[in-house]
Design an enzyme around this catalytic site. Sequence first.
Site, short mmCIF file in Angstrom:
data_model
loop_
_atom_site.label_atom_id
_atom_site.label_comp_id
_atom_site.label_asym_id
_atom_site.label_seq_id
_atom_site.Cartn_x
_atom_site.Cartn_y
_atom_site.Cartn_z
CG HIS A 129 95.83 77.02 20.18
ND1 HIS A 129 94.65 77.70 20.04
CD2 HIS A 129 96.17 76.62 18.93
CE1 HIS A 129 94.28 77.71 18.77
NE2 HIS A 129 95.19 77.07 18.07
CG HIS A 179 100.38 83.37 15.41
ND1 HIS A 179 100.67 82.63 14.27
CD2 HIS A 179 99.03 83.39 15.52
CE1 HIS A 179 99.53 82.24 13.72
NE2 HIS A 179 98.52 82.68 14.46
#
Length: 214
Positions: free
Chosen positions: A69, A157
């Site tokens: 995620h 990220h």
Amino acid sequence: MFPDELDSQTEESALHGGRIRSFKHERGSWATYVYLPYYPEEEFRVLLEDLLLAARARGVVLSPQEEFHLSLSQTVVLRHHWIQNFTQSLRDGLVHCKRFLCSARKLRIYCNAEGTRTFLGMEVYAGQAQLLELVQAVDRTMTEFRLDTFYKDPSFHVSLAWCVGDVTEQMKEGIQELQSLVDDHEEGPYLLSLDCMEVYCRTGNKTFRFPLTH
């Protein structure tokens, strides 16, 4: 009127990767975070295995994330009786946000504030403006409920793998070797592409989703 609720999951979920929580659990208080899910293809999993093997050869044993995620919030503690109002506030704030694509390519090392976990992540290079728009919407809800907002200069990220402790310096010594596995992928430099269609919020054992507009 309320966001769709997905199947319940245990609080020690795959997003935690089996890691120890960094705050004390209290009855009626639920760990809560907002994120964009990433569903990897087989090509990604093959690359990740190569990265883990290369890190292991340098003495760093990383565990792959069980789910992947991109975070849009810090993990905060939400009182159970706030959940309905909190998720409604998120829905209202995200209602005008549109779907988009973002891409990641550069590997980067991250360590949590407590120095108890180190992560190997792939940093986003395209789609930051749209991600910041989502964060601003989420931050408004966090502020409304007097919870911590996201980092001022976020490095968006997708975390790929993790290990216990702070091994940042050791990982940095081999980061170029790991990056070469991404850049010299057999079909050209590997790009992680994330189709941002829905924002998710996980709070305790409940997961809510907020579809973005077309």
